[in-house]
Design a protein around this motif. Structure first.
Motif, PDB file in Angstrom:
ATOM      1  N   PRO A 536       0.757  -1.274   0.093  1.00  0.00           N
ATOM      2  CA  PRO A 536      -0.026  -0.034   0.193  1.00  0.00           C
ATOM      3  C   PRO A 536       0.699   1.420  -0.044  1.00  0.00           C
ATOM      4  O   PRO A 536       0.386   2.388  -0.705  1.00  0.00           O
ATOM      5  N   GLY A 537       2.052   1.342   0.556  1.00  0.00           N
ATOM      6  CA  GLY A 537       2.968   2.404   0.718  1.00  0.00           C
ATOM      7  C   GLY A 537       3.635   2.771  -0.521  1.00  0.00           C
ATOM      8  O   GLY A 537       4.618   3.721  -0.684  1.00  0.00           O
ATOM      9  N   ASP A 538       3.824   1.816  -1.509  1.00  0.00           N
ATOM     10  CA  ASP A 538       4.742   1.929  -2.774  1.00  0.00           C
ATOM     11  C   ASP A 538       4.074   2.542  -3.909  1.00  0.00           C
ATOM     12  O   ASP A 538       3.255   1.989  -4.575  1.00  0.00           O
ATOM     13  N   VAL A 539       4.042   4.035  -3.782  1.00  0.00           N
ATOM     14  CA  VAL A 539       3.269   4.712  -4.741  1.00  0.00           C
ATOM     15  C   VAL A 539       4.103   4.680  -6.044  1.00  0.00           C
ATOM     16  O   VAL A 539       3.230   4.675  -6.999  1.00  0.00           O
ATOM     17  N   GLY A 540       5.376   4.522  -6.099  1.00  0.00           N
ATOM     18  CA  GLY A 540       5.892   4.487  -7.246  1.00  0.00           C
ATOM     19  C   GLY A 540       5.327   2.981  -8.072  1.00  0.00           C
ATOM     20  O   GLY A 540       5.172   3.007  -9.381  1.00  0.00           O
ATOM     21  N   PRO A 570       8.810   4.968  -0.038  1.00  0.00           N
ATOM     22  CA  PRO A 570       7.602   4.409   0.435  1.00  0.00           C
ATOM     23  C   PRO A 570       7.081   5.274   1.760  1.00  0.00           C
ATOM     24  O   PRO A 570       7.597   5.758   2.364  1.00  0.00           O
ATOM     25  N   LEU A 571       5.538   5.160   1.465  1.00  0.00           N
ATOM     26  CA  LEU A 571       4.878   5.844   2.468  1.00  0.00           C
ATOM     27  C   LEU A 571       4.305   5.008   3.697  1.00  0.00           C
ATOM     28  O   LEU A 571       3.397   4.272   3.254  1.00  0.00           O
ATOM     29  N   ALA A 572       5.070   4.778   4.877  1.00  0.00           N
ATOM     30  CA  ALA A 572       4.642   3.847   5.817  1.00  0.00           C
ATOM     31  C   ALA A 572       3.403   4.110   6.363  1.00  0.00           C
ATOM     32  O   ALA A 572       2.775   3.143   6.787  1.00  0.00           O
ATOM     33  N   ARG A 573       2.794   5.615   6.113  1.00  0.00           N
ATOM     34  CA  ARG A 573       1.618   5.698   7.022  1.00  0.00           C
ATOM     35  C   ARG A 573       0.530   5.390   6.149  1.00  0.00           C
ATOM     36  O   ARG A 573      -0.717   5.288   6.556  1.00  0.00           O
ATOM     37  N   MET A 574       0.539   4.946   4.702  1.00  0.00           N
ATOM     38  CA  MET A 574      -0.514   4.376   3.953  1.00  0.00           C
ATOM     39  C   MET A 574      -1.065   3.031   4.210  1.00  0.00           C
ATOM     40  O   MET A 574      -0.186   2.372   4.385  1.00  0.00           O
ATOM     41  N   ASP A 575      -2.155   2.838   4.381  1.00  0.00           N
ATOM     42  CA  ASP A 575      -2.791   1.670   4.423  1.00  0.00           C
ATOM     43  C   ASP A 575      -3.688   1.296   3.011  1.00  0.00           C
ATOM     44  O   ASP A 575      -3.601   1.740   2.017  1.00  0.00           O
ATOM     45  N   VAL A 576      -4.331   0.125   2.987  1.00  0.00           N
ATOM     46  CA  VAL A 576      -4.943  -0.546   1.802  1.00  0.00           C
ATOM     47  C   VAL A 576      -6.138   0.672   1.391  1.00  0.00           C
ATOM     48  O   VAL A 576      -6.186   1.043   0.065  1.00  0.00           O
ATOM     49  N   GLY A 577      -6.669   1.195   2.399  1.00  0.00           N
ATOM     50  CA  GLY A 577      -7.880   2.248   2.025  1.00  0.00           C
ATOM     51  C   GLY A 577      -7.153   3.560   1.521  1.00  0.00           C
ATOM     52  O   GLY A 577      -7.598   4.212   0.374  1.00  0.00           O
TER      53      GLY A 577
END
Length: 685
Positions: A536-540, A570-577
């Motif tokens: 979920p945190g891998d925006v790339g 990576p954004l560790a704060r991001m979850d699946v939602g």
């Protein structure tokens, strides 16, 4: 891991066992020190001439020769009893026991003893003689041939000092002794009831007399001091055990009951005995003699009562209903001892104390026999048997002392035996502590093993519980993932399919528009499936999947894609939602370009940037299409994009003109405030 409540008392017992282990070690150390002291005292040089029975000096040969000891047994005496005229007794045979000859009376006496030292026995340059008095007093003056050799206290102050408690030694200068007719004058003051009088002095060369005195002093004084110190140490140890150990039931393998009463009885008995035996060091008692004799008598009774209750506790009889009467009886023993000692002083008659001692001996003879008989019936309880044997020995010594000192005539030189046998009770207490230490250690080991088994069982149960929880968590995660996919299909694919159905029913939609709607629906379905395989945190990776799915459509629509995406953290704060919100936001922006912009170029860029609120991911989607007026073009698609940006705590800017549209998203890496809990439902324009 927390232990269950039933295990807590066991843990507390282990902690108490640790304290008992430390105290038992201290007891063993004390015992070793005392034993070493006793061996050291006994190892001091043996006398050249031994003492006779009861500490008396064996008689010297009838004919005195140079260098031979002389026991002076014959004397001329003048006695002055208080309240009577002086009485010249003439020749008397020592020992002279004042309390036997003048019971209940005080007074003074003068003894004249004559002796000869044949020629060659003394002279200039010869070593001195010495005189050893096994017992003399209570106070006395010693004169030889008109010269004062020693003053022991003040003859004119009765009921003060008492030098009869310890043997006395006087050095005689050689020049004071003549060959014949030497006159040794002993003036003494005897208090009533204090074993005053004069035992047979022993005269001879100092090299022979001094060892006899030293041996007697060690036995009567030094040994008494050692016994008193031993009693104080054992009593202090018992007091520490009584304070630190609560009353408890006997544990498995325990020797005897765990009882505070046992340690309390030992403490009282040993302290009382330390006072009684240590009385020998007081030449001048701290209290007047009539009061002091009551104190030491009560201390003796306290020792008897404490030892009796100690034996009672060792046998476990203190828990019986009859124990209450035993307590009252022992208390009465102490009270009657005080009464007997007081009456003895009040009426000047030792019969009261003699009768009390006789009754105490009679009672404890019966108790010792009963105790020993019951102990022999239970030979497996070795502690009770040992205590029974020790008690029997002490009672026998007490009876012997009562007969030899209180009843027998001429008992001035007799010493008590019970002071030595009393040490056995202190040793018995130490043995009991050692047995209990071993039993407690064994119990602690068993308890530790049981606790280890319980912990292992609980760990297995917890492991099984964790496994069940993990299975439930996996099932829940699968259910949540299924729910998310279904929601994505409903909000994305479902909306597009509904739109396609409406277009078909209306009949006014071209095949191209219907195809585009169905293609968007298929692309969203593929993106939802791709999202399941991306962190979920891998925006790339998310942008790469979006390019992979939409680039063929862009190429088919005649749109040239310009892709400028840097390596993104990576954004560790991001979850699946959060990932779903970002994916749908970007898809909606590109989908608008495909459906409405009529653009020929589309650029997508993403890099790490520094915004007004710190570090952020700066994502820009820009086309060269027809553009639109955001304020004049309301729609669910644009509203959904803003709501998703708010859910991501990101800033979304949309700028559109006739030269194209620019969608700019600033996604903070570490937002300062928690994100909102609510989020919009997915929709596309």
């Amino acid at each position: 891991m927390a232990l269950s409540l039933p295990a807590m008392p066991a843990v507390a017992h282990v902690l108490r066992a640790g304290r008992r282990r430390a105290l038992a070690f201290l007891a063993c150390l004390v015992f070793g020190l005392i034993a070493s002291g006793l061996v050291g005292v006994a190892a001091i040089g043996a006398p050249s001439v031994g003492l006779g029975a009861n500490g008396a000096v064996p008689p010297a040969p009838a004919a005195a020769t140079p260098g031979v000891l002389q026991e002076l047994a014959q004397a001329r005496a003048v006695v002055h009893v208080v309240g009577q005229e002086p009485l010249a007794l003439g020749a008397v045979t020592l020992p002279y026991h004042w309390d036997r000859v003048h019971p209940g009376r005080a007074g003074q006496a003068e003894f004249e003893l004559r002796f000869d030292v044949p020629k060659g026995g003394q002279g200039e340059g010869e070593p001195p003689y010495g005189i050893y008095f096994p017992r003399i007093g209570n106070t006395a003056e010693i004169w030889l041939n008109g010269t004062l050799l020693e003053r022991l206290g003040d003859l004119n102050q009765p009921n003060t000092a008492d030098y009869s408690r310890a043997p006395q030694y006087v050095t005689v200068p050689p020049q004071l002794i003549t060959d014949t007719d030497n006159r040794l004058i002993i003036r003494l003051n005897a208090d009533k009831g204090r074993r005053g009088g004069l035992a047979r002095p022993l005269l001879g060369p100092q090299a022979e007399v001094r060892p006899l005195y030293d041996a007697s002093y060690r036995m009567r004084v030094e040994m008494s001091v050692i016994i008193a110190a031993f009693s104080l140490l054992v009593g202090s140890l018992a007091l520490a055990l009584w304070i630190t150990q609560p009353e408890s039931e006997p544990v498995q393998g325990q020797v005897g009951p765990q009882s505070n009463a046992l340690y309390l009885a030992a403490f009282l008995a040993e302290y009382c005995w330390a006072l009684r035996v240590g009385d020998v060091v007081f030449n001048r008692p701290p209290l007047p003699w009539p009061v002091w004799t009551v104190v030491v008598t009560v201390a003796f009774a306290g020792w008897i009562a404490g030892v009796g209750w100690f034996c009672h506790c060792v046998a476990g009889w203190h828990q019986r209903p009859s124990a209450r009467w035993v307590k009252w009886g022992l208390g009465a023993l102490v009270v009657t001892a005080m009464l007997a000692a007081s009456l003895t002083q009040l009426f000047d008659n030792p019969v009261w104390l003699t009768v009390w001692l006789g009754m105490a001996n009679l009672i404890f003879v019966a108790y010792a026999l009963l105790y020993l008989w019951r102990a022999l019936l239970h030979p497996q309880d070795r502690t009770r048997l040992v205590v029974g044997l020790i008690g029997t020995v002490n009672v026998a010594m007490g009876v012997r002392d009562w007969l030899a000192i209180r009843l027998a005539a001429g008992s001035l030189e007799v010493n008590t035996w019970i002071r030595y046998s009393s040490v056995l009770f202190g040793l018995a207490l130490i043995v009991i502590m050692i047995h209990r230490f071993r039993a407690a250690s064994q119990y602690a080991r068993e308890l530790t093993q049981q606790l280890s088994e319980r912990v292992a069982t609980r760990e297995r149960e917890l492991a099984q519980s964790y496994a069940r929880l993990e299975n439930l968590a996996r099932d829940q995660a699968r259910q949540q993932e299924r729910g998310r996919i279904l929601k994505d299909m409903h909000d994305g694919v479902g909306v597009h399919l509904s739109t396609a159905i409406r277009q078909l029913r209306s009949g006014a939609t071209s095949n191209e528009e219907l195809l585009r709607t169905l293609t968007d629906s298929l692309d969203q379905l593929k993106l939802s499936i791709d999202a399941m395989q991306v962190d979920p945190g891998d925006v790339g990776a998310m942008l790469a999947a979006l390019r992979y799915r939409l680039e063929p459509r862009l190429r088919a629509g005649g749109i040239t894609l310009h892709w400028t995406v840097d390596e993104l953290p990576p954004l560790a704060r991001m979850d699946v939602g959060d990932a779903r919100h970002l994916q749908f936001l970007l898809f909606g922006a590109i989908s608008n370009v495909l459906q409405h912009a009529q653009a020929s170029h589309l650029s997508v860029s993403a890099q790490r940037d520094h915004g007004p609120e710190g570090e952020a991911l700066h994502i820009v989607i820009e086309d060269d299409g027809l553009g639109f007026e955001p304020a004049l073009t309301p729609g669910k698609g644009l509203q959904a994009m803003h709501e998703r940006a708010a859910a991501l705590m990101a800033r979304l800017d949309i700028v559109s003109s006739g030269q194209g549209t620019r969608v700019e998203l600033m996604l903070p890496i570490n937002p300062p405030a928690p994100k909102p809990a609510s989020g919009p439902s997915a929709a596309s324009s």
